[in-house]
Design a protein around this motif. Structure first.
Motif, mmCIF file in Angstrom:
data_model
loop_
_atom_site.group_PDB
_atom_site.id
_atom_site.type_symbol
_atom_site.label_atom_id
_atom_site.label_comp_id
_atom_site.label_asym_id
_atom_site.label_seq_id
_atom_site.Cartn_x
_atom_site.Cartn_y
_atom_site.Cartn_z
ATOM 1 N N LYS A 342 9.111 -39.167 -24.181
ATOM 2 C CA LYS A 342 9.869 -37.923 -24.393
ATOM 3 C C LYS A 342 9.467 -36.780 -23.438
ATOM 4 C CE LYS A 342 7.434 -35.874 -28.376
ATOM 5 N NZ LYS A 342 6.689 -34.968 -27.552
ATOM 6 N N ASP A 343 8.286 -36.871 -22.845
ATOM 7 C CA ASP A 343 7.837 -35.797 -21.954
ATOM 8 C C ASP A 343 7.767 -36.210 -20.483
ATOM 9 O OD1 ASP A 343 7.513 -33.983 -23.994
ATOM 10 O OD2 ASP A 343 5.484 -34.692 -24.441
ATOM 11 N N SER A 344 8.101 -37.433 -20.192
ATOM 12 C CA SER A 344 7.956 -37.913 -18.807
ATOM 13 C C SER A 344 9.186 -38.692 -18.360
ATOM 14 C CB SER A 344 6.722 -38.826 -18.682
ATOM 15 O OG SER A 344 5.571 -38.176 -19.155
ATOM 16 N N GLY A 345 9.460 -38.608 -17.058
ATOM 17 C CA GLY A 345 10.603 -39.354 -16.523
ATOM 18 C C GLY A 345 10.941 -38.929 -15.110
ATOM 19 N N LEU A 346 12.123 -39.346 -14.658
ATOM 20 C CA LEU A 346 12.591 -39.023 -13.307
ATOM 21 C C LEU A 346 13.994 -38.445 -13.394
ATOM 22 C CD1 LEU A 346 11.893 -42.413 -11.494
ATOM 23 C CD2 LEU A 346 10.799 -40.263 -10.852
ATOM 24 N N LYS A 360 17.017 -36.757 -3.807
ATOM 25 C CA LYS A 360 15.594 -36.664 -4.168
ATOM 26 C C LYS A 360 15.406 -37.049 -5.625
ATOM 27 C CE LYS A 360 12.194 -34.918 -1.878
ATOM 28 N NZ LYS A 360 11.311 -35.866 -1.199
ATOM 29 N N TYR A 361 14.182 -37.467 -5.965
ATOM 30 C CA TYR A 361 13.806 -37.618 -7.369
ATOM 31 C C TYR A 361 12.838 -36.512 -7.733
ATOM 32 C CZ TYR A 361 15.673 -42.370 -7.405
ATOM 33 O OH TYR A 361 16.493 -43.457 -7.341
ATOM 34 N N ILE A 362 12.972 -36.017 -8.962
ATOM 35 C CA ILE A 362 11.963 -35.099 -9.510
ATOM 36 C C ILE A 362 11.190 -35.917 -10.532
ATOM 37 C CG2 ILE A 362 11.597 -32.979 -10.826
ATOM 38 C CD1 ILE A 362 14.498 -32.233 -9.718
ATOM 39 N N TYR A 363 9.885 -35.973 -10.364
ATOM 40 C CA TYR A 363 9.052 -36.780 -11.258
ATOM 41 C C TYR A 363 8.412 -35.848 -12.282
ATOM 42 C CZ TYR A 363 5.126 -39.695 -12.786
ATOM 43 O OH TYR A 363 4.225 -40.391 -13.536
ATOM 44 N N ILE A 364 8.608 -36.148 -13.566
ATOM 45 C CA ILE A 364 8.044 -35.317 -14.636
ATOM 46 C C ILE A 364 6.993 -36.140 -15.369
ATOM 47 C CG2 ILE A 364 8.590 -33.944 -16.706
ATOM 48 C CD1 ILE A 364 11.578 -34.215 -15.538
#
Ligand SMILES: C[S@@+](CC[C@H](N)C(=O)[O-])C[C@H]1O[C@@H](n2cnc3c(N)ncnc32)[C@H](O)[C@@H]1O
Length: 394
Positions: A342-346, A360-364
């Protein structure tokens, strides 16, 4: 594109390491329009000091693992080793593979004077005067100038690869060391040059684009950038056989706040380019318009802060705008979201200028976000798009 088709594999539990390759996360595609998850994954990999993604998706009854196009790295053997290591780790049964690394690494011929655009953002420095030639074509004029002005650092811009190859060859043959060559659109390049550093910008026989004037090199924005990089008394020099292009440029160059223009017809230069010879033989007129800069300009900051605020991914996927945003000087499109938890992803985005959008990808990771594989180039379009994106993702 290297890929492996396989089946009968073990559960994928990231992070893991195999043969020195780190598999950091596995993010699943989330369709924010239909609000459901898809069976496509992006796997985050670190290997040989590079980070990139692999795509894992269904292929009929089997699975297919391949390199993600946006985060492609070179040499391709790095990707092949990552693909092979992944399949070894999950003990997959290989149905098809083109990842044999026997093909020897092709060593790139050393291209000392050919530079990537990042070089101009991060490293380029010179105490010499800079002169720029836009669209050097056969390179005749650029080679002549470089040879006769050894104290000047020349930068040649061209988008036609065979012309670039030809010029690099000539630099070597003629032992010319004061030219850097960039394969980049001249309309955007100037953004990476510090203010007041350039003595001359040559635009000789640009493609006239009589039917599509918006594709021309000259525009209000281009002239503003040229005046910024030119030092006082530095010049932007257009030479063309197209009366329409000439009139268009004179129109843009008159009524500027600063800058002086000089107009000529059939002026002789010390060197005549390939195009010039052709037009002269046909008895065509050659027009020159030279703009001279008259004042110092403020410096620019190439070190733009591309950070994000904390991102609440769980909330975000429910409200994400699914339509592209097209503004006058930048675009933003949120293409796809991949979630790890729930707190991480692309987040896969397209941002930047309309003519040259960037994927681009944003990495979270635990709500902290960054651009995967590093920040975009600090072009004005990317900066504006980033600032808006930051607001959207907040
Ligand atoms: C008509 S040729 C002229 C070449 C050379 N200046 C001469 O006088 O012989 C125009 C050149 O500009 C290059 N060109 C076109 N658009 C460009 C752009 N946006 N940025 C850099 N080069 C460009 C083309 O590839 C081509 O080689």
């Amino acid at each position: 594109m290297p890929h492996i088709v396989f089946n009968n594999y073990e559960d994928i539990k990231t992070p893991f390491e195999k043969n020195g390759v780190l598999f950091n996360f596995c993010a699943q595609s989330y369709n924010f329009t239909d609000k459901e998850r898809r069976t496509e994954y992006k796997i985050g990999v670190s290997y040989e000091n590079k980070e990139f993604l692999l795509t894992l998706k269904n292929k009929n009854e089997d699975k297919m693992l391949k390199a993600d196009k946006i985060t492609r790295v070179t040499p391709v053997t790095i990707v092949k080793e990552a693909l092979n290591s992944f399949i070894q780790k999950v003990e997959g049964n290989i149905v098809f593979s083109n990842t044999n690394s026997f093909t020897a690494l092709k060593i790139q011929p050393q291209k000392e004077y050919l530079k990537e655009i990042d070089y101009f953002v991060n490293e380029f420095q010179t105490t010499k005067e800079i002169q720029i030639e836009i669209g050097f074509g056969s390179g005749r004029h650029l080679l002549y100038q470089a040879k006769n002005n050894p104290d000047v650092q020349f930068i040649g811009l061209e988008i036609h690869t065979p012309s670039i190859e030809q010029l690099l060859k000539q630099l070597k043959i003629q032992n010319i060391t004061n030219v850097l060559v960039v394969n980049y659109d001249a309309r955007l390049f100037m953004e990476f040059i510090n203010s007041n550093k350039v003595g001359k910008i040559f635009v000789h026989f640009p493609v006239p684009w009589d039917k599509k004037p918006h594709r021309r090199i000259y525009s209000n924005a281009f002239i503003d950038e040229a005046l910024r990089v030119l030092k006082p008394s530095g010049t932007l020099e257009l030479r063309t056989d197209s009366r329409k292009y000439f009139d268009f440029c004179v129109g843009l160059l008159t009524n500027l706040n600063s800058g002086k223009i000089t107009i000529d017809i059939n002026k002789d230069l010390q060197v005549s380019s390939k195009y010039e010879d052709r037009w002269k033989k046909q008895g065509k007129h050659i027009y020159d318009v030279v703009l001279e800069a008259q004042k110092e300009d403020e410096d620019i900051n190439l070190k733009h802060d591309f950070s994000f605020d904390e991102i609440d991914l769980e909330k975000l996927v429910k409200n994400i705008p699914s339509k592209p945003m097209v503004e006058e000087d930048f675009v933003i499109n949120i293409e796809e979201v991949f979630t790890i938890d729930k707190d991480s992803g692309l987040i896969q985005v397209t941002i930047g200028s309309f003519n040259r959008p960037l994927s681009k990808y944003i990495y979270i990771e635990n709500k902290k976000a960054r651009y995967f594989q590093g920040n975009p180039l600090p072009t004005s379009a990317n900066i504006k798009a980033h600032e808006r994106l930051k607001e959207i993702l907040k």
